[in-house]
Design an enzyme around this catalytic site. Structure first.
Site, mmCIF file in Angstrom:
data_model
loop_
_atom_site.group_PDB
_atom_site.id
_atom_site.type_symbol
_atom_site.label_atom_id
_atom_site.label_comp_id
_atom_site.label_asym_id
_atom_site.label_seq_id
_atom_site.Cartn_x
_atom_site.Cartn_y
_atom_site.Cartn_z
ATOM 1 N N CYS A 138 0.830 -1.204 0.000
ATOM 2 C CA CYS A 138 0.000 0.000 0.000
ATOM 3 C C CYS A 138 0.868 1.259 0.000
ATOM 4 C CB CYS A 138 -0.926 -0.005 1.219
ATOM 5 S SG CYS A 138 -1.975 1.444 1.295
ATOM 6 N N CYS A 141 -0.522 4.131 2.092
ATOM 7 C CA CYS A 141 -0.302 4.030 3.550
ATOM 8 C C CYS A 141 1.167 4.272 3.910
ATOM 9 C CB CYS A 141 -0.663 2.643 4.070
ATOM 10 S SG CYS A 141 -2.076 1.879 3.317
ATOM 11 N N ASP A 142 2.080 3.719 3.113
ATOM 12 C CA ASP A 142 3.472 3.632 3.568
ATOM 13 C C ASP A 142 4.466 4.561 2.870
ATOM 14 O OD1 ASP A 142 2.706 1.731 5.391
ATOM 15 O OD2 ASP A 142 3.079 0.048 4.046
#
Ligand code: NAP
Length: 332
Positions: A138, A141-142
Site C-alpha cells: 500500500c 499508507c506507507d
C-alpha cells in the site's frame, strides 16, 4: 419457529457492503454489517479518487466515512473487528452466521468480503513484510516512510500505476518493474506515468520485461534480485523498499463448502441478480465472478443485491426463477 435477529446480514463493510446497507436500511429491513477490521475496505487506503461519477475528486477514507454515516443514518448496525468464520443454511430457511463466539440468524445474507493483496510468493517477501522492514502492498499508507529513499514498485495494473505516481512524491527514486512492455491499466493513467518518466530530472524509472525473483537484505530490504525476461540477465538492484501491486484475491476462504466458488475462490453468482448457489445468499463486489473491481461497480452490486432481496422476501420461489423468465417479477 425461531425468529431471525436480522432481516439481512451483510458480510463486509467496503463499498459493496455499505452500498447494500444504505438500501436495506432505507427499506426498513433490520440490517447488520459485519466487518473484520474497520469499515472502508481496500478503497479506504486510496488517497485520490477521480472516477466516481458525480464526485470530481475525493479521497477513500472521506468517501467511505460518508458511506458509513449514510448507512447508519438509515438504521444499519455496523459491527467492526468481528470475524465471520462459517455460515449454514438451516432447515427453516434462515441463515446462521457464526461470528466470533456468537451465532446470528438472518433471513438473507449479502456476501461482500472484498479482496486482499495478491502476494508474489518470492523469498524475502513475507519475512520483510512481517518485520515491517521494507515490503509493502500500500503506497498510500506507507509512502511517507520512504521519504528520500529508493524504492521499487512492481506491477502494471491501475493500482501499480496510481501507487507509483503517489510514491514519486516521497521517494528519491522509484523504479517501476513490469513483466511485460504493455500496461493493462487505464490509458489515462499510463499517459500520466509515461509523462512523469519523461520529465527532465525525473525520479521515475521504468523497467519492462523484468521480474523480481527475491527481496534481499540484512534486517531490512537492501536490494531486489531482478531477471530480464528478454535477455535472461540477472542482477541485484539496490533499494530500500519494495512495493508490490500485482492484483488481488477474493476473501472467500471462510465460504468454502457453503457456496459455490471458482477454483480461484470467486463466488459463483448468476450475474443479473447476484444470487449464489444458496437461496437467500447474495454476493456483491470484488468477491464475485466477473467483477469489474471498480468502486462504482462494487457500490452498484451492493445496491442490486439489496433490491433483489425484496423479490426474494416477497416470494422465495423467485430464487429458482430463471433470469429469462423474470419478466413476471419486473412490475415494481
Ligand atoms: P490487476 O489489474 O490484476 O493488475 C495486476 C498487475 O500485476 C498486472 O500488470 C500483472 O501483469 C501484474 N502481475 C500479476 N502477477 C504478477 C507476478 N507474479 N509477477 C509480476 N507481475 C505480476 O490488479 P490491480 O491493479 O490491483 O487492479 C485490480 C482491479 O481493480 C482492476 O480491475 C483495476 O481496474 C481495479 N482498480 C481500479 C482503480 C481505479 O479505477 N482507479 C484503481 C485500482 C484498481 P500482467 O499485466 O502481465 O498480467
Amino acid at each position: 419457529m425461531e425468529q431471525a435477529a436480522y432481516d439481512v446480514i451483510i458480510i463486509g463493510g467496503g463499498p459493496a457492503g455499505l452500498g447494500a446497507a444504505l438500501y436495506t436500511g432505507r427499506d426498513r429491513l433490520k440490517t447488520l454489517v459485519i466487518e473484520r477490521f474497520l469499515p472502508g475496505g481496500q478503497i479506504g487506503n486510496t488517497n485520490r479518487i477521480e472516477n466516481y461519477p458525480g464526485v470530481a475528486e475525493t479521497d477513500g477514507p472521506g468517501l467511505m466515512a460518508t458511506m458509513q454515516k449514510q448507512a447508519e443514518g438509515f438504521g444499519a448496525e455496523i459491527k467492526t473487528m468481528a470475524e465471520v468464520t462459517r455460515l449454514e443454511k438451516r432447515h427453516d430457511g434462515l441463515i446462521a452466521v457464526h461470528c466470533d463466539s456468537t451465532v446470528l440468524l438472518a433471513r438473507a445474507v449479502i456476501l461482500a468480503p472484498g479482496s486482499s493483496y495478491r502476494k508474489l510468493g518470492i523469498p524475502g517477501e513475507t519475512e520483510f513484510r512481517n518485520a515491517g522492514a521494507g515490503v509493502s502492498y500500500c503506497g498510500t499508507c506507507d509512502a511517507p516512510f520512504f521519504r528520500g529513499k529508493d524504492v521499487v514498485s512492481i506491477g502494471g495494473g491501475n493500482t501499480a500505476i496510481e501507487e507509483t505516481l503517489h510514491l514519486v512524491k516521497y521517494a528519491k527514486k522509484v523504479t517501476l518493474i513490469h513483466r511485460r512492455a504493455e500496461f493493462r491499466a487505464e490509458k489515462i493513467l499510463v499517459e500520466e506515468l509515461l509523462a512523469k518518466a519523461k520529465e527532465t530530472g525525473t525520479n521515475l524509472l521504468i523497467r519492462y520485461h523484468t521480474i523480481v525473483t527475491a527481496i534481499q537484505g540484512q534486517g531490512k530490504v537492501q536490494s531486489v534480485h531482478l531477471k530480464d525476461l528478454k535477455t535472461g540477465e540477472e542482477e541485484d538492484y539496490p533499494c530500500d523498499g519494495a512495493f508490490i501491486f500485482v492484483g488481488t484475491e477474493p476473501n472467500t476462504q471462510f465460504l468454502k463448502g457453503f457456496v459455490d466458488l471458482t477454483k480461484h475462490g470467486f463466488i459463483r453468482v448468476e450475474c443479473a441478480y447476484l444470487r449464489t448457489s444458496v437461496p437467500g445468499v447474495f454476493a456483491a463486489g470484488d468477491c464475485r465472478i466477473a467483477a469489474t473491481m471498480q468502486l462504482v461497480t462494487a457500490v452498484a452490486d451492493g445496491v442490486n443485491a439489496a433490491m433483489q432481496i425484496k423479490q426474494y422476501f416477497r416470494d422465495p420461489n423467485w430464487w429458482t426463477t430463471p433470469v429469462t423468465d423474470m419478466i413476471q417479477y419486473s412490475g415494481w
